[in-house]
Design an enzyme around this catalytic site. Sequence first.
Site, mmCIF file in Angstrom:
data_model
loop_
_atom_site.group_PDB
_atom_site.id
_atom_site.type_symbol
_atom_site.label_atom_id
_atom_site.label_comp_id
_atom_site.label_asym_id
_atom_site.label_seq_id
_atom_site.Cartn_x
_atom_site.Cartn_y
_atom_site.Cartn_z
ATOM 1 N N LYS A 198 0.830 -1.390 0.201
ATOM 2 C CA LYS A 198 -0.073 0.068 -0.237
ATOM 3 C C LYS A 198 1.057 1.398 -0.435
ATOM 4 O O LYS A 198 0.442 2.229 -0.767
ATOM 5 C CB LYS A 198 -1.056 0.192 0.994
ATOM 6 C CG LYS A 198 -2.002 1.290 1.010
ATOM 7 C CD LYS A 198 -2.476 1.638 2.650
ATOM 8 C CE LYS A 198 -2.067 2.816 2.952
ATOM 9 N NZ LYS A 198 -2.853 2.587 3.954
ATOM 10 N N ASP A 216 -6.143 0.904 0.720
ATOM 11 C CA ASP A 216 -6.626 1.542 2.097
ATOM 12 C C ASP A 216 -7.780 1.493 2.844
ATOM 13 O O ASP A 216 -9.013 0.246 2.170
ATOM 14 C CB ASP A 216 -5.868 2.261 2.381
ATOM 15 C CG ASP A 216 -7.177 3.894 2.030
ATOM 16 O OD1 ASP A 216 -8.043 3.541 1.109
ATOM 17 O OD2 ASP A 216 -7.565 4.845 2.778
#
Length: 330
Positions: A198, A216
């Site tokens: 991420k 997220d």
Amino acid sequence: MGEQGPDGSNKKRKTDERVAPVTPAAPVAKTARQTAKTAAKKIAAKKTAVKGTTARGTAAKKTAAKETAKPPANESRTALVRRARRINRELAEVYPYAHPELDFDNPFQLLVATVLSAQTTDLRVNQTTPALFSKYPTPEDLAAANPEEVEEILRPCGFFRAKTRSVIGLSKALTEDFGGQVPGRLEDLVKLPGVGRKTAFVVLGNAFGRPGITVDTHFQRLVRRWQWTAETDPDKIEAAVGALFPKSDWTELSHHVIWHGRRICHARKPACGACPIAPLCPAYGEGETDPEKAAKLLKYEKGGFPGQRLKPPQAYLDAGGKPAPPLGAG
Ligand code: SF4
């Protein structure tokens, strides 16, 4: 969002590019919601079966991505792709200047800020990083820092001891292994302490202009509400959603989804009655549908809604209070 400038700054490039309209997707029927759970179970069963096979390589991965993105029983894959892309286009109209909400001037600052943003708000990180980068402007400076002094600066971000270890550790790795430069490749970035996919995609997409999907907490919640995928594992969500869009859309898509999750489609009280993509959303009704009440749930920043063209909630509903055709339809 467009590609960043060569200096890696997060000043957004203004664009008026519009994607050619497609036939509006049919409103998602209630049956889609009813069959979603069944479809998700079938997908999970198929994935379990696939797990035991020896399929390898790119072709197998692509097939798996399509499999995980399988739509509800009454929506073809073509219709899912069309609906997903239409949602992205609508969000692009609502958030034309969506961009990473962390302040940064170079890839190193973005990398550190993204690591610090875990379990706290971007606003809090933005209030903290000026002092950090003023005292330690380069990886070499931060690598040689006294941990107790860094902890004091990072205290407002929460988990400040662990975050101090992470940012000092990744600064040491940057200094020792990458000549003090943030690498521009995924495989290098994920080797840095405290840096997962991420974080790596945030840096690649916004400091290097390389497409990436940022999965997220907002992204995970919204793509499941939209039934783009039934996956729960972030890597599998990334693969499934990535298969619905051209790679060039990935970074912008991430910003649109995250902005929508922060402002309208909240975890506990989504503002469905003020939502511009309600006609395309299988989860419409999961939150407040009354326009007046929904309007009160919108999250506005101080000074307004920067970079957003949000219409009054009533604009998205027809005379009967039902979701009107989306922006730009017809
Ligand atoms: S209609 Fe409701 S659940 Fe769907 S995207 Fe909008 S706010 Fe979220």
